[in-house]
Design an enzyme around this catalytic site. Structure first.
Site: not given
Ligand code: ARG
Length: 278
Positions: A78, A103, A148, A177, A271
């Site tokens: 990611d 992550r 998040r 996000h 992203c």
């Molecule tokens: N697979 C990543 C996650 O779920 C995607 C992140 C997308 N990033 C963003 N800035 N919206 O964390």
């Protein structure tokens, strides 16, 4: 009579050259599921992801941007979503502290890059996913929470930057996000998806941005809002047709790119883009 942007007066849109950080998706794949877009059962094509990402890179170069690169790390699929690597204003880089263990190593990897490139790095005290959840609009920082970034990171942000931070609550897991639900177009204009926010946040958004573009569910569903603007040129998902039309109507220049492979990871244009503000 007062004139709003949607009536008689069309303000001139002015492009400003941006400096951004990107990460080539050499190790992109979907092997864990941390958002509803990701399904490890669906195969991914890493070389197609790299080719599509290259189109975005080339688009930015064509717009005269300074595009910096961070080395991708094997085992961090990611990492291509560079927006989550931190948040930078005034040369101060607030590091990311990821929600999901998969992550978490990205946080230090990005902070190392910021330090090596002469940014004033602030190690985070609270969970936050950088510019994925924090968006600068003019002098104000819009800050998302709900899936998040923890809300206590918003207070930390305000302390670090001495700017107003506006908390917005995300309620739809597909738009986990803030940058999947809001597009910043310039210092005073945004586009957003109303259904991604709770009632209180909508009251705030309507008060701050009465002329905002309201995105359709269809365009949001291809991460159309996950776009990046230089004030005039707005790089968007090529499938976000109504958003494209609305941008044109408002005097912006939408530029479509296809990042379908990176959509399998739940990310789009924004992203893959972290703005570096010196
Ligand atoms: N697979 C990543 C996650 O779920 C995607 C992140 C997308 N990033 C963003 N800035 N919206 O964390």
């Amino acid at each position: 009579m007062t004139l709003t942007e949607t009536s008689a007066v069309m303000p001139e849109r002015i492009a400003t050259k941006r400096t951004v950080l990107m990460c080539r998706p050499e190790f992109f794949t979907v092997v864990y599921r941390i958002n509803p877009w990701k399904d490890p059962a669906i195969p991914t094509d890493t070389s197609l992801a790299v080719a599509q990402w290259q189109t975005l890179y080339d688009t930015y170069i064509g717009l005269g941007f300074d595009v910096q690169l961070i080395d991708p790390v094997d085992g961090l699929p990611d990492m291509v979503y560079a927006a989550n690597g931190g948040f930078i204003i005034d040369n101060i880089a607030y590091g990311a502290s990821f929600t999901h263990p998969e992550r978490q190593p990205e946080g230090p990897a990005y902070m190392d890059w910021f330090a090596a490139n002469d940014f004033d790095v602030r190690a985070p005290q609270n969970i936050n996913e950088g510019e994925g959840d924090f968006l600068l609009v003019g002098g104000v920082i819009l800050a998302g929470t709900g899936f998040r970034s923890a809300s206590n990171s918003h207070a930390e942000l305000a302390g670090i930057y001495g700017r107003e931070v506006v908390t917005l609550n995300l309620v739809n897991p597909n738009f986990y996000h803030l940058d999947t639900a809001i597009a910043v177009l310039d210092d005073t204009n945004i586009a957003y998806l109303e259904s991604a926010f709770d009632e209180q946040s909508l009251v705030t958004l309507r008060a701050l941005f009465p002329d905002a573009i309201l995105a359709t569910e269809e365009d949001a569903a291809v991460l159309g809002l996950n776009s990046y603007s230089d004030g005039y040129n707005v790089v968007i998902a090529s499938r976000a047709k109504d958003f494209e039309r609305q941008l044109r109507e408002r005097g912006y220049n939408p530029i479509g790119v296809d990042l379908s492979e990176l959509l399998l990871g739940g990310g789009g244009v924004k992203c893959c883009t972290l703005e570096l503000r010196r």
